[in-house]
Enzyme design. Structure first.
Site, PDB file in Angstrom:
ATOM      1  N   ILE A 141       0.718  -1.102   0.095  1.00 11.81           N
ATOM      2  CA  ILE A 141      -0.051  -0.175   0.187  1.00 11.81           C
ATOM      3  C   ILE A 141       0.953   1.377  -0.007  1.00 11.81           C
ATOM      4  O   ILE A 141       2.004   1.212   0.743  1.00 11.81           O
ATOM      5  CB  ILE A 141      -0.940   0.103   1.119  1.00 11.81           C
ATOM      6  CG1 ILE A 141      -1.854   1.078   1.334  1.00 11.81           C
ATOM      7  CG2 ILE A 141      -0.285  -0.018   2.610  1.00 11.81           C
ATOM      8  CD1 ILE A 141      -2.875   1.225   2.371  1.00 11.81           C
ATOM      9  N   SER A 142       0.543   2.167  -0.808  1.00  8.46           N
ATOM     10  CA  SER A 142       1.524   3.427  -1.095  1.00  8.46           C
ATOM     11  C   SER A 142       1.638   4.103   0.222  1.00  8.46           C
ATOM     12  O   SER A 142       0.943   4.216   0.806  1.00  8.46           O
ATOM     13  CB  SER A 142       1.191   4.150  -2.070  1.00  8.46           C
ATOM     14  OG  SER A 142       1.191   3.460  -3.249  1.00  8.46           O
ATOM     15  N   GLN A 143       2.990   4.835   0.316  1.00 10.04           N
ATOM     16  CA  GLN A 143       3.080   5.538   1.257  1.00 10.04           C
ATOM     17  C   GLN A 143       2.030   6.934   1.292  1.00 10.04           C
ATOM     18  O   GLN A 143       1.504   7.406   0.123  1.00 10.04           O
ATOM     19  CB  GLN A 143       4.597   6.562   1.196  1.00 10.04           C
ATOM     20  CG  GLN A 143       4.645   7.662   2.001  1.00 10.04           C
ATOM     21  CD  GLN A 143       6.267   8.140   1.612  1.00 10.04           C
ATOM     22  OE1 GLN A 143       6.627   7.821   0.429  1.00 10.04           O
ATOM     23  NE2 GLN A 143       6.429   9.169   2.289  1.00 10.04           N
TER      24      GLN A 143
END
Length: 210
Positions: free
Chosen positions: A67-69
């Site tokens: 899951i992206s930053q």
């Protein structure tokens, strides 16, 4: 470490200030902050990682994906600038968090995820949260979602060596695509591609990411 959404948003806002000279975004938009505040990020993170859900870092979601930053989610969303009533394509939907944020801002969101178990989990989580205007399908996002074109915006979360030509063809005139594109040394540059009303393409690099 941030332990709640407000702490996460303060960190994201600080990153916006620090990178304003490169991105052109002087501050985190209240619309984007509001959307991220409304989406429970912890619901999209596997249970072993939930205590880190609000940390400003990518987190594993299984199958070799992350899951992206939060800062990158916020920045890419703000660069795309989705508006109410618009139709947005997301390529690389993963666990569905970015799609959920986009769904708070746009009219319809169409997500494509190549890892079928992740696509199925994303659909389940979005359904549990009552987010009805985001659809996720399993498939190769390189070809976009031709049955639903044209799109008012396209966001690609996975880096590639080029902007896929099928995505440019599915972009409405006057719309933009935001995507990390691979560069030398293993780094990536966040790129904005705009299809002008005249039909020509304008491309600019915004920020080095990894």
């Amino acid at each position: 470490m941030d332990t709640d959404v407000e702490g996460m948003l303060r960190t994201v806002a600080a990153h916006f200030r620090d990178t304003a000279g490169e991105t052109g975004c002087a501050a985190l938009s209240p619309r984007i902050a509001g959307a991220m505040r409304e989406v429970p990020r912890e619901r999209f993170v596997p249970p072993p990682c939930r205590e880190l859900a609000f940390a400003d870092t990518p987190l594993p979601i299984g199958h070799g994906q992350t899951i992206s930053q939060p800062f990158i989610v916020a920045l890419m969303t703000q660069l795309l600038d989705p508006q109410p009533g618009q139709r947005v394509l997301e390529v690389g939907s993963g666990c569905g968090y970015q799609a959920a944020v986009l769904a708070r801002l746009a009219g319809e969101v169409f997500g494509v995820e190549i890892v079928r178990p992740l696509a199925e989990r994303a659909r389940l989580t979005l359904g549990e949260l009552g987010i009805a205007n985001a659809r996720i399908r399993a498939g190769d996002g390189y070809g976009g979602w031709p049955q639903e074109q044209p799109f008012d915006g396209i966001l690609v979360t996975a880096a590639g060596s080029e902007v896929p030509p099928p995505l440019l063809q599915q972009l409405r005139a006057g719309a933009r695509l935001v995507m990390p594109v691979e560069a030398a040394g293993g780094w990536q540059g966040l790129v904005i591609v705009e299809r002008r009303a005249a039909g020509d393409i304008r491309r600019r690099r915004v920020l080095a990411v990894r």
